[in-house]
Scaffold this active site. Structure first.
Site, PDB file in Angstrom:
ATOM      1  CG  HIS A  36      35.747   7.413  13.518  1.00 49.76           C
ATOM      2  ND1 HIS A  36      36.391   6.403  12.850  1.00 49.76           N
ATOM      3  CD2 HIS A  36      36.713   8.310  13.813  1.00 49.76           C
ATOM      4  CE1 HIS A  36      37.686   6.668  12.753  1.00 49.76           C
ATOM      5  NE2 HIS A  36      37.907   7.838  13.323  1.00 49.76           N
TER       6      HIS A  36
ATOM      7  CD  GLU B  53      41.570   8.853  13.318  1.00 50.18           C
ATOM      8  OE1 GLU B  53      42.732   8.625  13.000  1.00 50.18           O
ATOM      9  OE2 GLU B  53      40.669   7.999  13.234  1.00 50.18           O
TER      10      GLU B  53
ATOM     11  CE1 TYR C 180      45.954   3.441  20.771  1.00 54.24           C
ATOM     12  CE2 TYR C 180      45.455   3.290  18.444  1.00 54.24           C
ATOM     13  CZ  TYR C 180      45.249   3.869  19.678  1.00 54.24           C
ATOM     14  OH  TYR C 180      44.322   4.858  19.819  1.00 54.24           O
TER      15      TYR C 180
ATOM     16  CG  ASP D 218      34.591   3.547  13.928  1.00 55.10           C
ATOM     17  OD1 ASP D 218      34.696   4.221  12.880  1.00 55.10           O
ATOM     18  OD2 ASP D 218      35.416   3.613  14.858  1.00 55.10           O
TER      19      ASP D 218
ATOM     20  CD1 TRP E  78      42.916   0.872  17.761  1.00 56.52           C
ATOM     21  CD2 TRP E  78      40.740   1.338  17.483  1.00 56.52           C
ATOM     22  NE1 TRP E  78      42.608   1.957  18.553  1.00 56.52           N
ATOM     23  CE2 TRP E  78      41.293   2.260  18.392  1.00 56.52           C
ATOM     24  CE3 TRP E  78      39.384   1.423  17.151  1.00 56.52           C
ATOM     25  CZ2 TRP E  78      40.524   3.263  18.990  1.00 56.52           C
ATOM     26  CZ3 TRP E  78      38.631   2.426  17.736  1.00 56.52           C
ATOM     27  CH2 TRP E  78      39.202   3.332  18.643  1.00 56.52           C
ATOM     28  CB  THR E  79      38.682  -5.384  15.008  1.00 55.31           C
ATOM     29  OG1 THR E  79      37.481  -4.620  14.834  1.00 55.31           O
ATOM     30  CG2 THR E  79      38.892  -5.712  16.470  1.00 55.31           C
TER      31      THR E  79
ATOM     32  CG  ASP F  77      45.460  -1.500  16.087  1.00 57.44           C
ATOM     33  OD1 ASP F  77      46.101  -1.041  17.055  1.00 57.44           O
ATOM     34  OD2 ASP F  77      45.052  -0.791  15.151  1.00 57.44           O
TER      35      ASP F  77
ATOM     36  CD1 TRP G  17      43.270   9.504  20.671  1.00 56.89           C
ATOM     37  CD2 TRP G  17      44.410   8.439  19.070  1.00 56.89           C
ATOM     38  NE1 TRP G  17      42.885  10.025  19.459  1.00 56.89           N
ATOM     39  CE2 TRP G  17      43.568   9.392  18.451  1.00 56.89           C
ATOM     40  CE3 TRP G  17      45.204   7.637  18.252  1.00 56.89           C
ATOM     41  CZ2 TRP G  17      43.499   9.578  17.064  1.00 56.89           C
ATOM     42  CZ3 TRP G  17      45.145   7.814  16.874  1.00 56.89           C
ATOM     43  CH2 TRP G  17      44.301   8.778  16.290  1.00 56.89           C
TER      44      TRP G  17
HETATM   45  C1  TNX Z   1      43.055   5.355  15.050  1.00 53.54           C
HETATM   46  S1  TNX Z   1      42.704   5.570  18.097  1.00 53.54           S
HETATM   47  C2  TNX Z   1      41.729   5.355  15.448  1.00 53.54           C
HETATM   48  C3  TNX Z   1      40.884   4.202  15.120  1.00 53.54           C
HETATM   49  C4  TNX Z   1      41.584   3.221  14.211  1.00 53.54           C
HETATM   50  C5  TNX Z   1      43.006   3.015  14.681  1.00 53.54           C
HETATM   51  C6  TNX Z   1      43.766   1.998  13.883  1.00 53.54           C
HETATM   52  C7  TNX Z   1      41.519   6.341  17.606  1.00 53.54           C
HETATM   53  C8  TNX Z   1      40.866   7.131  18.612  1.00 53.54           C
HETATM   54  N1  TNX Z   1      41.184   6.293  16.293  1.00 53.54           N
HETATM   55  O1  TNX Z   1      39.683   4.643  14.526  1.00 53.54           O
HETATM   56  O2  TNX Z   1      40.891   2.026  14.262  1.00 53.54           O
HETATM   57  O3  TNX Z   1      43.686   4.247  14.613  1.00 53.54           O
HETATM   58  O4  TNX Z   1      45.015   1.677  14.440  1.00 53.54           O
END
Ligand code: TNX
Length: 558
Positions: free
Chosen positions: A279, A343, A432, A205, A485-486, A434, A409
């Protein structure tokens, strides 16, 4: 009704209630499909034999090593028995005469006062039978050393069991914060306890590249390290430092092979994720020549919002990604390679004359179509190396690659299934890990705050089959997984706290029959699961039906 019959019913009710309330009341998570409690119990003694047919020895060894550790009895698997029925005084594991209707992960477990038989069509099924058998024993069976004064009794039961979904997963992000090989293996043990079978390893990432690629050594010599823990965390919140004091870490290819083997021995398939085209800041910090702008990128690796993106207008970018994917494909025997795709910040491509020229050449109307063009090229590479491509929801934008599987997601399940593609459900609303576990943020360690809290009850109530996917297409929904996610999670104890007990709820969502779900009974079984966690040294959040945070209305996000 005759008086005698009334007595028989009355007495059997007492027996049933006695079993349900007594210490031996089964507390199996995930709840098996069929469980019939019978009278009596099998008792483990130093003389107990463990027998297995020759093909089932490794699974039997997994069982005996756990039993021998906690009981101190000298149990080792034998293959002296060549029949297929039960063996007096023995635990017998076999694939002989197994009921193939149980499927590739199902099993049958019969515990009688004088014998135990686990029978399954495959080793995966036998392994799950072993997990269930262990959960029928007192929680002390998970002790790291011999325990005395425990009656090692297994209540007599007849169980037939199989999973609801084929994809029962958990994702760990090791990029935002790094977790060692030993920590990952500890997590795999806990996933196996829950009959979860898929480990999605988010290896790259923006904030760190974690897998050695021999052809591109700077990915780890540069891309695995950053100047501090980042994300606002103090340096003592973690131990992941390199010899030069920089924060980070990575897995060598030998490490990866060992983890793959460790997972396989627990019937867990690993899905590696190599993020692209967005990413990808850590990779571009190491190799800025594959970006549109040339960098510099490193400062954002400690937690900036910048999201690095590859330059699809350079052939060298694809040569680089081919080298990376070839090595990844060689390390992971599982069918899938996850290529991210979420993203993707389109501004960089919008502002790049080379990307705009590429779009004109290829007849691509917008940057979404450029992203789709990119993913289709990558899919060919992934397929050429014998793997299937999976990516996040956004790989649907601009048209889905031919055989791709979608990890939903933020939507896309319906469109993907209608186009004949498989889907794994991971909506932010329910998957999620996190996110905060209660609405009382003050009482919780730091967590992601951009969604509603994912309480234990909310996780438990999750129904993975989306209502907008018609029944005829529901076979495309492979299952579901929790995503950890961390960004907010700098050390492994915190990973465990976020994972458990929500992973116990996830296990039941993925494995058990939906109509059998009962949060009150789950909470009863969870109290025993906590004792197992204590024996195993797993950190967890204490929460059940009596936990007010699970039932109070959710507070608005500040
Ligand atoms: C969204 S879920 C992201 C991650 C982040 C997360 C934080 C996804 C495919 N992308 O890159 O870590 O939110 O909650």
């Amino acid at each position: 009704m005759s008086l005698t019959l009334a007595w028989v019913i009355f007495l059997s009710l007492i027996v049933a209630v006695g079993h349900a309330a007594g210490p031996a009341a089964p507390a199996i998570i995930p709840q098996p499909q069929h469980l019939e409690l019978r009278a009596g119990a099998f008792t483990l003694t130093p003389a107990t034999r463990v027998d297995a047919d020759p093909g089932s020895r490794a699974t039997a060894r997994f069982l005996t090593s756990r039993l021998a550790t906690a009981t101190g009895y000298p149990l080792t698997p034998a293959t002296k028995y060549f029949g297929s029925g039960s063996v007096p005084g023995a635990i017998f594991l076999t694939t002989r005469h197994a009921n193939t209707n149980l499927g590739p992960e199902g099993y049958e477990l019969t515990v009688a006062p004088d014998s135990v038989v686990i029978r399954a069509p495959t080793q995966a099924g036998l392994f799950y039978g072993v997990q269930t058998l262990l959960q029928l024993l007192p929680p002390a069976i998970f002790s790291p050393g011999p325990v005395t004064n425990v009656a090692w009794q297994i209540p007599a039961v007849q169980i037939q069991d199989w999973p609801r979904f084929v994809w029962r997963g958990f994702m760990l992000d090791v990029s935002r914060h790094f977790f060692t090989k030993a920590e990952v293996e500890t997590l795999l043990d806990a996933l196996a306890l829950h009959k979860l079978n898929t480990f999605h390893w988010h290896l790259t990432d923006d904030h760190g590249w974690r897998i050695e690629i021999k052809a591109c050594p700077k990915l780890t010599s540069v891309g695995a390290w950053r100047s501090g823990v980042g994300f606002g965390y103090a340096s003592n919140s973690t131990t992941a430092y390199g010899p030069d004091g920089r924060y980070g870490g990575f897995y060598t290819q030998d490490d990866i092979r060992e983890v793959v083997k460790y997972a396989a021995a627990r019937h867990i398939t690993i899905v590696p994720e190599i993020e692209m085209p967005g990413h990808s800041l850590a990779a571009l910090t190491a190799y800025p020549e594959y970006s549109c702008t040339g960098g510099p990128f490193e400062p954002a690796m400690t937690g900036g919002v910048f999201n690095g993106i590859y330059d699809p207008a350079k052939e060298a970018t694809f040569q680089f990604l081919t080298e990376v994917l070839a090595e990844v494909a060689g390390l992971f025997p599982g069918p899938y390679i996850h290529v991210g795709g979420d993203e993707v910040p389109k501004d960089t491509w919008k502002n790049s004359p080379d990307c705009q020229a590429l779009m004109r050449r290829e007849g691509l109307k917008n940057e979404e179509e450029l992203q789709s063009w990119f993913v289709r090229r990558i899919e060919k590479i992934v397929n050429a190396h014998g793997h299937r491509l999976i990516g996040w929801s956004e790989i649907l934008q601009g048209g889905l690659a031919q055989n791709a599987t979608v990890m939903d997601w933020i939507g896309g399940a319906k469109e993907a299934a209608e186009a004949g593609h498989d889907v794994v459900m991971t909506p932010t609303s329910n998957c999620y890990f996190d996110f905060y576990q209660s609405s009382n943020r003050v009482a919780e360690p730091r967590a992601a705050a951009w969604g509603k809290p994912l309480t234990l009850a909310r996780m438990y109530a999750y129904e993975p089959l989306p209502t907008n996917v018609p029944p005829a297409l529901q076979s495309h929904i492979l299952g579901t997984q929790g995503n950890l996610w961390t960004e907010q999670i700098p050390n492994f104890k915190h990973v465990e706290y976020m994972t458990f007990p929500r992973a116990s709820a996830l296990a039941e969502v993925t494995w058990s029959a939906p109509e059998a779900r009962d949060f009150t009974d789950f909470s009863r079984r969870l109290r025993i699961q906590y004792q197992r966690f204590d024996e195993l040294g797993i950190n967890y959040r204490h929460g059940d039906a009596s936990d007010a945070a699970n039932i109070e209305p959710l507070a608005p996000t500040p």
